[in-house]
Motif scaffolding. Sequence first.
Motif, PDB file in Angstrom:
ATOM      1  N   GLN A 253      41.670  41.993  24.322  1.00 28.90           N
ATOM      2  CA  GLN A 253      42.505  40.974  24.956  1.00 28.90           C
ATOM      3  C   GLN A 253      43.638  41.606  25.745  1.00 28.90           C
ATOM      4  O   GLN A 253      44.012  41.108  26.803  1.00 28.90           O
ATOM      5  CB  GLN A 253      43.081  40.023  23.905  1.00 28.90           C
ATOM      6  CG  GLN A 253      42.037  39.040  23.390  1.00 28.90           C
ATOM      7  CD  GLN A 253      42.508  38.291  22.176  1.00 28.90           C
ATOM      8  OE1 GLN A 253      43.265  38.809  21.360  1.00 28.90           O
ATOM      9  NE2 GLN A 253      42.059  37.052  22.032  1.00 28.90           N
TER      10      GLN A 253
ATOM     11  N   GLU B 181      53.484  46.108  23.827  1.00 28.50           N
ATOM     12  CA  GLU B 181      54.100  45.851  22.523  1.00 28.50           C
ATOM     13  C   GLU B 181      54.296  44.354  22.319  1.00 28.50           C
ATOM     14  O   GLU B 181      54.029  43.821  21.241  1.00 28.50           O
ATOM     15  CB  GLU B 181      55.432  46.593  22.427  1.00 28.50           C
ATOM     16  CG  GLU B 181      55.227  48.098  22.368  1.00 28.50           C
ATOM     17  CD  GLU B 181      56.519  48.875  22.315  1.00 28.50           C
ATOM     18  OE1 GLU B 181      57.583  48.308  22.634  1.00 28.50           O
ATOM     19  OE2 GLU B 181      56.466  50.064  21.961  1.00 28.50           O
ATOM     20  N   ALA B 182      54.740  43.683  23.388  1.00 25.39           N
ATOM     21  CA  ALA B 182      54.912  42.237  23.278  1.00 25.39           C
ATOM     22  C   ALA B 182      53.573  41.577  22.969  1.00 25.39           C
ATOM     23  O   ALA B 182      53.484  40.693  22.110  1.00 25.39           O
ATOM     24  CB  ALA B 182      55.493  41.675  24.573  1.00 25.39           C
ATOM     25  N   ALA B 183      52.529  42.044  23.646  1.00 27.69           N
ATOM     26  CA  ALA B 183      51.209  41.456  23.425  1.00 27.69           C
ATOM     27  C   ALA B 183      50.706  41.756  22.014  1.00 27.69           C
ATOM     28  O   ALA B 183      50.040  40.935  21.390  1.00 27.69           O
ATOM     29  CB  ALA B 183      50.225  41.973  24.458  1.00 27.69           C
ATOM     30  N   LEU B 184      51.061  42.942  21.535  1.00 28.17           N
ATOM     31  CA  LEU B 184      50.677  43.326  20.177  1.00 28.17           C
ATOM     32  C   LEU B 184      51.286  42.338  19.182  1.00 28.17           C
ATOM     33  O   LEU B 184      50.614  41.841  18.279  1.00 28.17           O
ATOM     34  CB  LEU B 184      51.213  44.736  19.909  1.00 28.17           C
ATOM     35  CG  LEU B 184      50.569  45.550  18.812  1.00 28.17           C
ATOM     36  CD1 LEU B 184      49.136  45.823  19.166  1.00 28.17           C
ATOM     37  CD2 LEU B 184      51.320  46.871  18.650  1.00 28.17           C
ATOM     38  N   LEU B 185      52.576  42.045  19.376  1.00 31.24           N
ATOM     39  CA  LEU B 185      53.244  41.100  18.481  1.00 31.24           C
ATOM     40  C   LEU B 185      52.708  39.689  18.692  1.00 31.24           C
ATOM     41  O   LEU B 185      52.703  38.884  17.764  1.00 31.24           O
ATOM     42  CB  LEU B 185      54.750  41.112  18.716  1.00 31.24           C
ATOM     43  CG  LEU B 185      55.456  42.425  18.365  1.00 31.24           C
ATOM     44  CD1 LEU B 185      56.926  42.338  18.674  1.00 31.24           C
ATOM     45  CD2 LEU B 185      55.246  42.774  16.908  1.00 31.24           C
ATOM     46  N   ASP B 186      52.267  39.397  19.904  1.00 31.82           N
ATOM     47  CA  ASP B 186      51.691  38.074  20.171  1.00 31.82           C
ATOM     48  C   ASP B 186      50.320  37.925  19.532  1.00 31.82           C
ATOM     49  O   ASP B 186      49.713  36.863  19.618  1.00 31.82           O
ATOM     50  CB  ASP B 186      51.577  37.825  21.684  1.00 31.82           C
ATOM     51  CG  ASP B 186      52.879  37.260  22.262  1.00 31.82           C
ATOM     52  OD1 ASP B 186      53.701  36.771  21.472  1.00 31.82           O
ATOM     53  OD2 ASP B 186      53.063  37.315  23.485  1.00 31.82           O
ATOM     54  N   GLY B 187      49.816  38.997  18.934  1.00 37.19           N
ATOM     55  CA  GLY B 187      48.586  38.893  18.169  1.00 37.19           C
ATOM     56  C   GLY B 187      47.319  39.215  18.943  1.00 37.19           C
ATOM     57  O   GLY B 187      46.253  38.709  18.624  1.00 37.19           O
ATOM     58  N   SER B 188      47.424  40.072  19.963  1.00 29.81           N
ATOM     59  CA  SER B 188      46.253  40.348  20.784  1.00 29.81           C
ATOM     60  C   SER B 188      45.392  41.462  20.192  1.00 29.81           C
ATOM     61  O   SER B 188      45.891  42.343  19.513  1.00 29.81           O
ATOM     62  CB  SER B 188      46.701  40.752  22.183  1.00 29.81           C
ATOM     63  OG  SER B 188      47.538  41.877  22.079  1.00 29.81           O
TER      64      SER B 188
ATOM     65  N   SER C 253      56.254  48.137  27.110  1.00 24.96           N
ATOM     66  CA  SER C 253      56.768  47.030  26.300  1.00 24.96           C
ATOM     67  C   SER C 253      55.914  45.779  26.485  1.00 24.96           C
ATOM     68  O   SER C 253      55.902  44.914  25.609  1.00 24.96           O
ATOM     69  CB  SER C 253      58.235  46.748  26.601  1.00 24.96           C
ATOM     70  OG  SER C 253      58.409  46.415  27.944  1.00 24.96           O
ATOM     71  N   LEU C 254      55.175  45.686  27.602  1.00 22.54           N
ATOM     72  CA  LEU C 254      54.264  44.546  27.748  1.00 22.54           C
ATOM     73  C   LEU C 254      53.179  44.605  26.685  1.00 22.54           C
ATOM     74  O   LEU C 254      52.794  43.583  26.109  1.00 22.54           O
ATOM     75  CB  LEU C 254      53.618  44.541  29.137  1.00 22.54           C
ATOM     76  CG  LEU C 254      54.537  44.268  30.306  1.00 22.54           C
ATOM     77  CD1 LEU C 254      53.733  44.180  31.588  1.00 22.54           C
ATOM     78  CD2 LEU C 254      55.312  42.997  30.074  1.00 22.54           C
TER      79      LEU C 254
END
Lengths: 319, 346
Positions: free
Chosen positions: A221, A210-217, A207-208
Amino acid sequence: MSATTVPATWNKARQQPGRLARLFDYKPFLVFACLLPALGLLGVFLTYPLGLGIWLAFTDTTIGRRGVWIGFENFEYLFTDPIFWNAVFYSVFYTGVATLGKFALGLWLALLLNNHLPLKSLLRAIILLPWIVPTVLSAIAFWWIYDPQFSIISYLAVDVLGVRTTNFDFLGSAWPARWSLIAANIWRGIPFVAISLLAGLQTISPSLYEAALLDGSTPWQRFRYITFPMLMPILAIVMTFSIIFTFTDFQLVYAITRGGPVNSTHLLATLAFQRGIPGGQLGEGAAIAVSMIPFLIFATLFSYFGLARRKWQQGEGND
Amino acid sequence: MADVSIRQARKSYGSTKVLHGVDVSIGDGEFVVLVGPSGCGKSTLLRMIAGLENITEGEIAIGGKVVNTVPPKDRDIAMVFQNYALYPHMTVRENMAFSMMLAKAPADVIEAEVQRAAKILGLDVLLDRYPRQLSGGQRQRVAMGRAIVRDPQVFLFDEPLSNLDAKLRVQMRSEIKELHQRLKVTTVYVTHDQIEAMTMADQIVVMNGGRIEQSGAPLDLYDTPANLFVAGFIGSPAMNLLSGRVRDGAFHADGGAVMPLPPGAPPTATTYGIRPEHLRLDDAGIAASIIVVEPTGSETQVSLNIGETHLLGAFRERVMGRHGDTLMISPDLDLVHLFGPDGRRL
Ligand SMILES: Nc1ncnc2c1ncn2[C@@H]1O[C@H](COP(=O)(O)OP(=O)(O)O)[C@@H](O)[C@H]1O
Ligand SMILES: [Mg+2]
């Protein structure tokens, strides 16, 4: 028993414990008794050989003759010995380059294997192979691979691809031999690094990402800001072990080149053995071995500071 | 801000079908709660909106633009995960600033945004802590802060309160609602807790087994559940659902109870639904024997038997009585729900 009358209340405190039972209730004795096996093993197999080695380093013992204390004479001699300095140089070079190679390739493999691949478990098993094969066996295989006449690499380059007209001379001169040994060490060391780092990667919660994916990484990155920092603790441990194992390597070099050509590929461990056992100069060999200690202490300190728990890690409780 | 519309969305993992054609339309600024039992596909649907799962069939549009093939980072949505997914190696400030840092925003803009979000959530004093140094509720707030900083078109929440204790859950519930009223960002909120759904939603979507059972305003669902599933799921304590048959103008439940019907009740009803709070004490009513009395202070819940038919009643009055005593009750006829053999409301 059945004939005697049993008192109505049974009082445990009345019973006097035996002498032996009381002895085992005595804490200092218990501590001593429990530590004894471990202390014995450490004493016999660790402290004694280490102590003996250090003592030998300050004597002029040779095989068959009891030596006398000569202080730092062995070290003074070694410091003027170009072969010794060559071994120091190559040990550091070998460790540095091989560690870099092992970690670059091992991390890459671990990242690959952490993805969903078909036949994932089979691939993981295959990756472990170089590590499972006894070192001497793989050394012999490399010896053939590097053979001046029968090398498979030369065969491919000359006969199959035709990009060269003469065979490679892997082990015949100093630098090619040095690089060849490093390549063999990397090959052997990759599985340990890859599997350890893979274990580390699998502890990172998806999920980290996934969170980063949504944060636009971008993928880079995510590696740079999530995978790498979270892998740091395990990376430091694995690297420390790897550095120590590589620096003290013996089998691979001794089996493939025996330190040659012209002593150019001696590691401190092989040189110590060479001087001490076939050469008979036990004192001098021990002095070479002892001179590895500062390097190993440095590697351990590196681990101590590198491993110092990061602030974000301490007591990873939930609350 | 944007509206979201989901048209005939289907999802399967290999041959396992998880969603069987789901339609939801979410207005701009609306707070929609997806509710349903565990495993019904709520998270899957949410993750499809986020772009973390691909859409097997159907269409999802955000702000009028179909996003089926748009990567997550370009959908302009923020998600709060059940486990919060805070980056453990970053401080609260770094966690909240992460998305802006990736977008290469200038440092002073980042700091201003982080401060703004921290102020909204009361995180000002925690900015330099690591996630492990925070309590559950604080972590929850950081996760929301990370979403607020993004200033997204849509907020997605996946069971954000299920790791909190009961008291904190109630508090965070109203905080999230308040936040929504303040920011007015379109929000999709997943939960399995119907009380959360009832208290927070503008629109509730009740899901079961990969299908939508009913959607509508919370009180509409409470007043006119479209089928047995919704009737049993929405409302606490749950509606009494008695199976039986209509005969001689009354409902004869399987256990032996005879319940009065409202005038003009359809004779095909096979299930009689009455909420516990819609049973009244009535000396002219039906005799029921008390099993357990549970006073909560504001009301009294009484577990009852009429013959072999089991019922739960919730009364404003303080009912005194013990096991085996008789209580006279009657249902509020205007509030009786009748369902046909297919489970649909009649
Ligand atoms: N990656 C997956 N592969 C196969 N089945 C899955 C996968 N993820 C979820 N499912 C199944 O999809 C169904 C819905 O899951 P989910 O959306 O997580 O339910 P919930 O409503 O509890 O959030 C479950 O039955 C689950 O077993
Ligand atoms: Mg879920």
